[in-house]
Design an enzyme around this catalytic site. Structure first.
Site, PDB file in Angstrom:
ATOM      1  N   GLN A  97       0.845  -1.201   0.000  1.00  0.00           N
ATOM      2  CA  GLN A  97       0.000   0.000   0.000  1.00  0.00           C
ATOM      3  C   GLN A  97       0.878   1.249   0.000  1.00  0.00           C
ATOM      4  O   GLN A  97       0.383   2.361  -0.059  1.00  0.00           O
ATOM      5  CB  GLN A  97      -0.875   0.007   1.264  1.00  0.00           C
ATOM      6  CG  GLN A  97      -1.846  -1.152   1.318  1.00  0.00           C
ATOM      7  CD  GLN A  97      -2.384  -1.339   2.734  1.00  0.00           C
ATOM      8  OE1 GLN A  97      -3.315  -0.661   3.149  1.00  0.00           O
ATOM      9  NE2 GLN A  97      -1.806  -2.248   3.488  1.00  0.00           N
ATOM     10  N   ASP A 100       6.158   4.773  -1.519  1.00  0.00           N
ATOM     11  CA  ASP A 100       7.506   5.322  -1.364  1.00  0.00           C
ATOM     12  C   ASP A 100       8.581   4.669  -2.216  1.00  0.00           C
ATOM     13  O   ASP A 100       9.723   5.153  -2.264  1.00  0.00           O
ATOM     14  CB  ASP A 100       7.920   5.282   0.117  1.00  0.00           C
ATOM     15  CG  ASP A 100       7.882   3.872   0.714  1.00  0.00           C
ATOM     16  OD1 ASP A 100       8.102   2.890  -0.013  1.00  0.00           O
ATOM     17  OD2 ASP A 100       7.638   3.756   1.940  1.00  0.00           O
ATOM     18  N   HIS A 115      -1.502   1.476  -4.304  1.00  0.00           N
ATOM     19  CA  HIS A 115      -1.966   2.864  -4.148  1.00  0.00           C
ATOM     20  C   HIS A 115      -1.135   3.859  -4.945  1.00  0.00           C
ATOM     21  O   HIS A 115      -1.132   5.043  -4.630  1.00  0.00           O
ATOM     22  CB  HIS A 115      -1.965   3.243  -2.653  1.00  0.00           C
ATOM     23  CG  HIS A 115      -2.969   2.462  -1.854  1.00  0.00           C
ATOM     24  ND1 HIS A 115      -2.967   2.411  -0.478  1.00  0.00           N
ATOM     25  CD2 HIS A 115      -4.026   1.706  -2.250  1.00  0.00           C
ATOM     26  CE1 HIS A 115      -3.978   1.636  -0.067  1.00  0.00           C
ATOM     27  NE2 HIS A 115      -4.622   1.194  -1.115  1.00  0.00           N
ATOM     28  N   CYS A 123      -2.394  14.296 -14.775  1.00  0.00           N
ATOM     29  CA  CYS A 123      -3.372  15.366 -14.928  1.00  0.00           C
ATOM     30  C   CYS A 123      -4.691  14.936 -14.289  1.00  0.00           C
ATOM     31  O   CYS A 123      -5.072  13.762 -14.350  1.00  0.00           O
ATOM     32  CB  CYS A 123      -3.579  15.677 -16.412  1.00  0.00           C
ATOM     33  SG  CYS A 123      -4.766  17.023 -16.662  1.00  0.00           S
ATOM     34  N   CYS A 126      -6.939  15.166 -18.220  1.00  0.00           N
ATOM     35  CA  CYS A 126      -6.535  14.414 -19.421  1.00  0.00           C
ATOM     36  C   CYS A 126      -5.665  13.212 -19.016  1.00  0.00           C
ATOM     37  O   CYS A 126      -5.503  12.925 -17.835  1.00  0.00           O
ATOM     38  CB  CYS A 126      -5.827  15.329 -20.426  1.00  0.00           C
ATOM     39  SG  CYS A 126      -4.116  15.732 -20.010  1.00  0.00           S
ATOM     40  N   CYS A 143      -1.049  21.241 -15.968  1.00  0.00           N
ATOM     41  CA  CYS A 143      -0.824  20.401 -17.152  1.00  0.00           C
ATOM     42  C   CYS A 143      -0.833  21.305 -18.397  1.00  0.00           C
ATOM     43  O   CYS A 143      -1.379  22.407 -18.367  1.00  0.00           O
ATOM     44  CB  CYS A 143      -1.955  19.371 -17.225  1.00  0.00           C
ATOM     45  SG  CYS A 143      -1.848  18.228 -18.604  1.00  0.00           S
TER      46      CYS A 143
HETATM   47  P1  NAD Z   1      -1.272   2.900   8.753  1.00  0.00           P
HETATM   48  O1  NAD Z   1      -0.583   4.192   9.026  1.00  0.00           O
HETATM   49  O2  NAD Z   1      -2.746   2.854   8.821  1.00  0.00           O
HETATM   50  O3  NAD Z   1      -0.759   1.806   9.784  1.00  0.00           O
HETATM   51  C1  NAD Z   1       0.585   1.589  10.045  1.00  0.00           C
HETATM   52  C2  NAD Z   1       0.717   0.291  10.834  1.00  0.00           C
HETATM   53  O4  NAD Z   1       2.098  -0.014  10.949  1.00  0.00           O
HETATM   54  C3  NAD Z   1       0.149   0.354  12.249  1.00  0.00           C
HETATM   55  O5  NAD Z   1      -0.679  -0.777  12.469  1.00  0.00           O
HETATM   56  C4  NAD Z   1       1.377   0.329  13.146  1.00  0.00           C
HETATM   57  O6  NAD Z   1       1.149  -0.355  14.367  1.00  0.00           O
HETATM   58  C5  NAD Z   1       2.358  -0.431  12.279  1.00  0.00           C
HETATM   59  N1  NAD Z   1       3.780  -0.134  12.533  1.00  0.00           N
HETATM   60  C6  NAD Z   1       4.311   1.045  12.941  1.00  0.00           C
HETATM   61  N2  NAD Z   1       5.654   0.924  12.992  1.00  0.00           N
HETATM   62  C7  NAD Z   1       5.955  -0.337  12.606  1.00  0.00           C
HETATM   63  C8  NAD Z   1       7.177  -1.043  12.425  1.00  0.00           C
HETATM   64  N3  NAD Z   1       8.356  -0.458  12.656  1.00  0.00           N
HETATM   65  N4  NAD Z   1       7.124  -2.326  11.992  1.00  0.00           N
HETATM   66  C9  NAD Z   1       5.940  -2.923  11.745  1.00  0.00           C
HETATM   67  N5  NAD Z   1       4.747  -2.301  11.888  1.00  0.00           N
HETATM   68  C10 NAD Z   1       4.758  -1.017  12.296  1.00  0.00           C
HETATM   69  O7  NAD Z   1      -0.720   2.408   7.363  1.00  0.00           O
HETATM   70  P2  NAD Z   1      -1.389   1.503   6.210  1.00  0.00           P
HETATM   71  O8  NAD Z   1      -2.055   0.334   6.820  1.00  0.00           O
HETATM   72  O9  NAD Z   1      -0.332   1.315   5.188  1.00  0.00           O
HETATM   73  O10 NAD Z   1      -2.578   2.359   5.548  1.00  0.00           O
HETATM   74  C11 NAD Z   1      -2.545   3.741   5.385  1.00  0.00           C
HETATM   75  C12 NAD Z   1      -2.365   4.311   3.998  1.00  0.00           C
HETATM   76  O11 NAD Z   1      -1.271   5.172   4.202  1.00  0.00           O
HETATM   77  C13 NAD Z   1      -1.979   3.460   2.844  1.00  0.00           C
HETATM   78  O12 NAD Z   1      -2.870   3.707   1.831  1.00  0.00           O
HETATM   79  C14 NAD Z   1      -0.592   3.984   2.393  1.00  0.00           C
HETATM   80  O13 NAD Z   1      -0.586   4.236   1.007  1.00  0.00           O
HETATM   81  C15 NAD Z   1      -0.457   5.298   3.068  1.00  0.00           C
HETATM   82  N6  NAD Z   1       0.879   5.666   3.569  1.00  0.00           N
HETATM   83  C16 NAD Z   1       2.012   5.255   2.917  1.00  0.00           C
HETATM   84  C17 NAD Z   1       3.258   5.614   3.406  1.00  0.00           C
HETATM   85  C18 NAD Z   1       4.482   5.162   2.666  1.00  0.00           C
HETATM   86  O14 NAD Z   1       4.439   4.998   1.441  1.00  0.00           O
HETATM   87  N7  NAD Z   1       5.604   4.914   3.370  1.00  0.00           N
HETATM   88  C19 NAD Z   1       3.367   6.373   4.568  1.00  0.00           C
HETATM   89  C20 NAD Z   1       2.183   6.799   5.208  1.00  0.00           C
HETATM   90  C21 NAD Z   1       0.946   6.426   4.700  1.00  0.00           C
END
Ligand code: NAD
Length: 239
Positions: A97, A100, A115, A123, A126, A143
């Protein structure tokens, strides 16, 4: 740790990882939910929506610029690297999800970004898309067609790209081991992936310091961080 699979490790051929923001937390990227989850007193969940974007595109872009800067400076941590190394021993697919790109940076070859990706922009009207690895100035960017460019990510309330989601379901439905690491499993539809694996009698292991909505479905729960736990999984395969 990994008691549920230790004795039959060689039997696991198709491994799927479902990862979320938590796996990158030890790379210095804040999660959405949890103690470091908010930015500048704004609710991240309210900034990552199309309504927020149309309401105040400059604010949303400022937020994404901050996130882009943070993510571009981040390095893969031992959790990401362990998953990449596991490819030597089994077929590994990552359904992430995260936006990064750290799984790819650590060398994993089969990564489905459910995601989208923070390096990509598109855009809002378009079909124009591009990858930009630098800070974006003159916010919001426009755009050539005159409409506003937006991050090429899936915001809350938006559907996942159909082809990516169908592939994710196929991988989840065919795996024999699913490791769910660093996700709160509250975001739909990604949070249904463990159920597809369960239908295939796959072993489900959750790695997360905190409880999640789906913890009760797991064969094993490891309440530790992904960077400290995943290298131990690889050691088992090495033996
Ligand atoms: P979330 O923020 O809802 O949950 C994060 C989970 O990770 C929590 O349950 C927490 O307890 C756990 N956690 C925290 N530190 C940890 C570690 N060191 N090791 C293992 N687990 C750990 O995140 P989600 O479930 O990915 O959903 C939220 C949305 O946020 C997603 O759609 C995602 O795209 C987006 N998001 C992405 C990033 C990224 O790309 N790094 C950062 C923030 C949010």
């Amino acid at each position: 740790m990994f008691d549920s699979i230790k004795d039959q490790i060689k039997n696991y051929k198709k491994i799927v990882f479902v990862t979320g923001a938590g796996i990158s937390q030890e790379s210095g990227i804040p999660t959405f939910r949890g103690k470091d989850g908010l930015w500048r007193n704004h609710d991240a969940m309210k900034l990552a929506t199309i309504d927020a974007f149309y309401d105040n595109p400059k604010l949303v872009w400022e937020w994404y610029n901050e996130r882009r800067k943070n993510i571009f400076q981040a390095h893969a941590n031992p959790g990401h690297k362990a998953i990449a190394e596991l490819e030597k021993y089994a077929q590994v697919t990552i359904l992430t999800q995260n936006i990064d790109g750290l799984h790819q940076k650590s060398g994993s070859s089969e990564v489905l970004e459910l995601h989208g990706s923070i390096v990509k922009i598109k855009c809002s009207v378009c079909n124009y898309k591009e990858e930009i690895l630098t800070e974006i100035s003159n916010l919001p960017p426009l755009c050539k067609c005159g409409n506003i460019l937006r991050p090429d990510v899936v915001w809350f309330g938006e559907p996942l790209p159909q082809d990516v989601w169908q592939n994710a379901i196929d991988f989840a439905s065919q795996c024999d081991l699913m490791i769910i690491a660093g996700t709160s499993l509250v975001v739909s539809p990604a949070n249904t992936l463990p159920l597809y694996a369960k239908q295939n009698n796959a072993t489900l292991i959750e790695i997360n310091p905190e409880n999640t909505e789906m913890s009760k479905e797991m064969n094993e729960i490891i309440r530790k961080t992904s960077a400290e736990t995943l290298p131990k999984l690889v050691s088992l395969f090495k033996k």
